[in-house]
Enzyme design. Structure first.
Site, PDB file in Angstrom:
ATOM      1  NE  ARG A  31     -23.294   0.959 -18.412  1.00 12.25           N
ATOM      2  CZ  ARG A  31     -23.671   0.079 -17.489  1.00 12.25           C
ATOM      3  NH1 ARG A  31     -23.782  -1.197 -17.795  1.00 12.25           N
ATOM      4  NH2 ARG A  31     -23.944   0.461 -16.258  1.00 12.25           N
ATOM      5  N   GLY A  39     -33.378   4.828 -16.559  1.00 14.09           N
ATOM      6  CA  GLY A  39     -31.999   4.584 -16.124  1.00 14.09           C
ATOM      7  C   GLY A  39     -31.022   5.078 -17.166  1.00 14.09           C
ATOM      8  CB  SER A  40     -27.470   4.316 -17.664  1.00 16.07           C
ATOM      9  OG  SER A  40     -27.511   2.912 -17.837  1.00 16.07           O
ATOM     10  CB  CYS A  43     -32.708  11.833 -15.913  1.00 14.42           C
ATOM     11  SG  CYS A  43     -34.423  12.028 -15.605  1.00 14.42           S
ATOM     12  CD  GLU A  61     -36.870   9.577 -17.812  1.00 19.66           C
ATOM     13  OE1 GLU A  61     -35.739  10.062 -18.048  1.00 19.66           O
ATOM     14  OE2 GLU A  61     -37.362   9.489 -16.686  1.00 19.66           O
ATOM     15  N   GLY A  72     -30.678   1.045 -21.292  1.00 14.76           N
ATOM     16  CA  GLY A  72     -31.713   1.094 -22.325  1.00 14.76           C
ATOM     17  C   GLY A  72     -31.298   0.373 -23.600  1.00 14.76           C
TER      18      GLY A  72
HETATM   19  C1  UN1 Z   1     -35.608  11.794 -13.205  1.00 11.23           C
HETATM   20  O1  UN1 Z   1     -34.582  12.376 -12.854  1.00 11.23           O
HETATM   21  O2  UN1 Z   1     -35.573  10.591 -13.591  1.00 11.23           O
HETATM   22  O3  UN1 Z   1     -38.251  17.027 -13.856  1.00 11.23           O
HETATM   23  C2  UN1 Z   1     -36.955  12.381 -13.140  1.00 11.23           C
HETATM   24  C3  UN1 Z   1     -37.702  16.634 -12.827  1.00 11.23           C
HETATM   25  C4  UN1 Z   1     -38.457  15.687 -11.945  1.00 11.23           C
HETATM   26  C5  UN1 Z   1     -38.348  14.289 -12.440  1.00 11.23           C
HETATM   27  C6  UN1 Z   1     -36.966  13.832 -12.785  1.00 11.23           C
HETATM   28  N1  UN1 Z   1     -39.841  16.097 -11.896  1.00 11.23           N
HETATM   29  O4  UN1 Z   1     -36.573  16.985 -12.503  1.00 11.23           O
END
Ligand code: UN1
Length: 515
Positions: free
Chosen positions: A250, A247-248, A303, A269, A252
């Protein structure tokens, strides 16, 4: 406006119910008790409530964790290849229900078909990986300094793993954690995002079926659909050995210290602020396609989404021309429409953050080269559809150094390669990165210790769309955790170092004499 149309709410609700039932979700899980508050399951396609689900409260956490802990006691001594049998069954069931699961991912997270299917495929792939791992989980043996002694290490199951996942990969991230944790001999309790409870119910039902089919212990997987208080109770539960949270930054920042305070383990993550360097020798056509997918794909809500472009001045104009042309053609609208490439943001507040970041970027001297507006989509007055934006920035302003979870690509230019690397690393986050170049020296430098400071460093490929075989995660404010492939499994086990004496004599290490 767009030609695409979101189907009426009743049709979306029917599609969700059909997919949930096909995945074996029991009816009682789909209907909050009369009078109870319940958890609304919303589709971001139109912002409407699809169902109101029974919700867990903080008081339910201990019961679910206790059941998981009890299952763990049996599971930890079940041979790892037998544990692999459960994950093999899960992988089969996920593959069989791939279309239904993709329907739910599309409804909740707003992904286009191929990305929704891709997310389900990640689950199937990581199950395959974990099944193979179930016959590995290698420890090492080391030469002992003493004759007739053996030195080795053994990896043991850790305990209950709490998984906290985000809306944007509502099922893949759960599967990375769960498939690996299960072969490692752990039990799992999952707190999914409040924005994606339906995908969670579907996956949980399929895993329950796999558990029953393989006669694995019942409480091995628990699902907690609930609010923040539920997440907090899970984080604080002394029986949760590892909290794996996505998540964010914030979030974490709160989770990490709370888990550390009770000497639990955490695997974080968190946010990314991923950049790509485009060097003078780059193949601009390849780079353009890679950049558009990485920056505008998933409506900028990965992410790993590409958020910053660091372009050599000599190629800035031709590259930007290509990118702006591609952005103008991007079909935005209902992700259920096969022609669409950019679906909605998850909710209205994401749209507000998109607008606010663009306002700040303009105030810092940014020039919006493409997009940046809103789109009305027929049948979806409550949906939040935005035009992915490209913003040329005079410098790496504060807004560029923050992660805005929306499709905004900031463009910066550079003259010298050192300057590009310095700009690249000068953000608080460290998840994913890429360089487009045909110059091997530049590519190697980017990959080197004094190159990109991220956990994922790519050459001639975008920042998103990693394969499950590698370890996934990043440095700095991204949190340092690694999930999925390579040796990420080690975070889900505890290591015991063993010295075994078969010499018949007591020999002390370091030549110590005593008694
Ligand atoms: C995420 O956005 O939390 O590498 C994971 C990627 C994907 C996983 C993203 N296989 O964009």
């Amino acid at each position: 406006t767009s030609a695409t149309r979101v189907p009426p709410p009743a049709e979306l609700r029917a599609a969700a119910l059909r997919a949930l039932r096909a995945c074996g979700v029991p009816e009682e899980a789909l209907q909050a008790r009369a009078g109870a508050a319940g958890l609304p399951a919303v589709t971001c396609l139109n912002g409407e409530e699809l169902l109101r689900l029974p919700a867990a409260g903080a008081g339910d956490v201990e019961r679910v964790v206790a059941a998981a802990d009890e299952a763990f006691r049996t599971w930890r001594t079940t041979p790892a290849p037998v544990r692999g049998g459960l994950v093999k069954r899960l992988g089969r069931l996920l593959a069989e229900r791939k279309e239904d699961l993709a329907d739910l991912v599309a409804l909740e997270a707003g992904k286009i078909r191929s990305e929704a299917l891709g997310e389900v495929q990640e689950m199937v792939d990581v199950c395959d990986f974990a099944v193979g791992l179930s016959r590995q989980l290698y420890g090492r043996t080391m030469p002992s300094e003493r004759p007739g002694h053996r030195l080795m290490e053994t990896w043991h199951p850790l305990g209950v793993v709490g998984v906290i996942s985000a809306f944007n990969f509502p099922v893949a991230v759960w599967s990375w954690n769960t498939a690996i944790a299960l072969v490692c001999g752990d039990a799992v309790v999952w707190k999914p995002s409040e924005k994606t409870p339906l995908t969670a119910l579907a996956c949980s039902a399929l895993l329950a079926r796999a558990i029953a089919d393989t006669a694995a212990p019942q409480g091995l997987h628990g699902l907690l659909l609930g609010d923040r208080a539920v997440g907090e109770a899970l984080v604080d539960s002394p029986r949760v050995a590892l909290v794996s949270a996505t998540g964010s930054t914030r979030m974490g920042r709160e989770v990490g210290p709370r888990v550390a305070a009770r000497f639990g383990r955490s695997l974080l993550e968190l946010g990314g602020n991923n950049a790509a360097v485009v060097a003078p020798s780059a193949d601009l056509d390849l780079a353009t396609r890679a950049i558009v997918f990485a920056a505008a794909g998933t409506a900028g809500q990965r992410c790993t989404t590409l958020r910053r472009l660091i372009v050599h001045t000599s190629v800035a104009e031709p590259l930007l021309e290509r990118l702006v042309a591609a952005y103008r053609r991007l079909p935005i609208g209902s992700p259920l429409d096969p022609a669409v490439l950019v679906g909605p943001l998850v909710d209205a507040s994401s749209g507000d953050r998109f607008d606010e970041a663009l306002r700040r970027a303009r105030a810092a001297g940014g020039e919006v080269l493409a997009g940046g507006g809103r789109r009305e989509v027929e049948g979806a007055p409550g949906g939040c559809y935005v035009e992915p934006a490209i913003v040329r920035m005079p410098a790496q302003a504060d807004v560029v150094r923050e992660e805005t979870f929306a499709p905004i690509l900031y463009v910066l230019t550079y003259e010298g390669f050192e300057e590009a690397i310095a700009l690249h690393n000068d953000v608080p986050q460290g998840l994913s990165s890429g360089i487009f170049t045909a110059d091997q020296r530049e590519a190697e430098r980017f990959l080197a210790a004094d190159g990109s400071d991220c956990g994922i460093v790519n050459v001639n490929i975008g920042t998103s769309g990693a394969e499950i075989g590698g370890a996934f995660g990043g440095e700095k404010e991204t949190g340092g955790g690694r999930e999925s492939g390579s040796d990420a499994w080690k975070a889900y086990m505890r290591r015991a170092t063993n010295t075994v004496n078969s010499s018949g004599q007591l020999l002390l290490a370091q030549d110590v004499t005593f008694l």
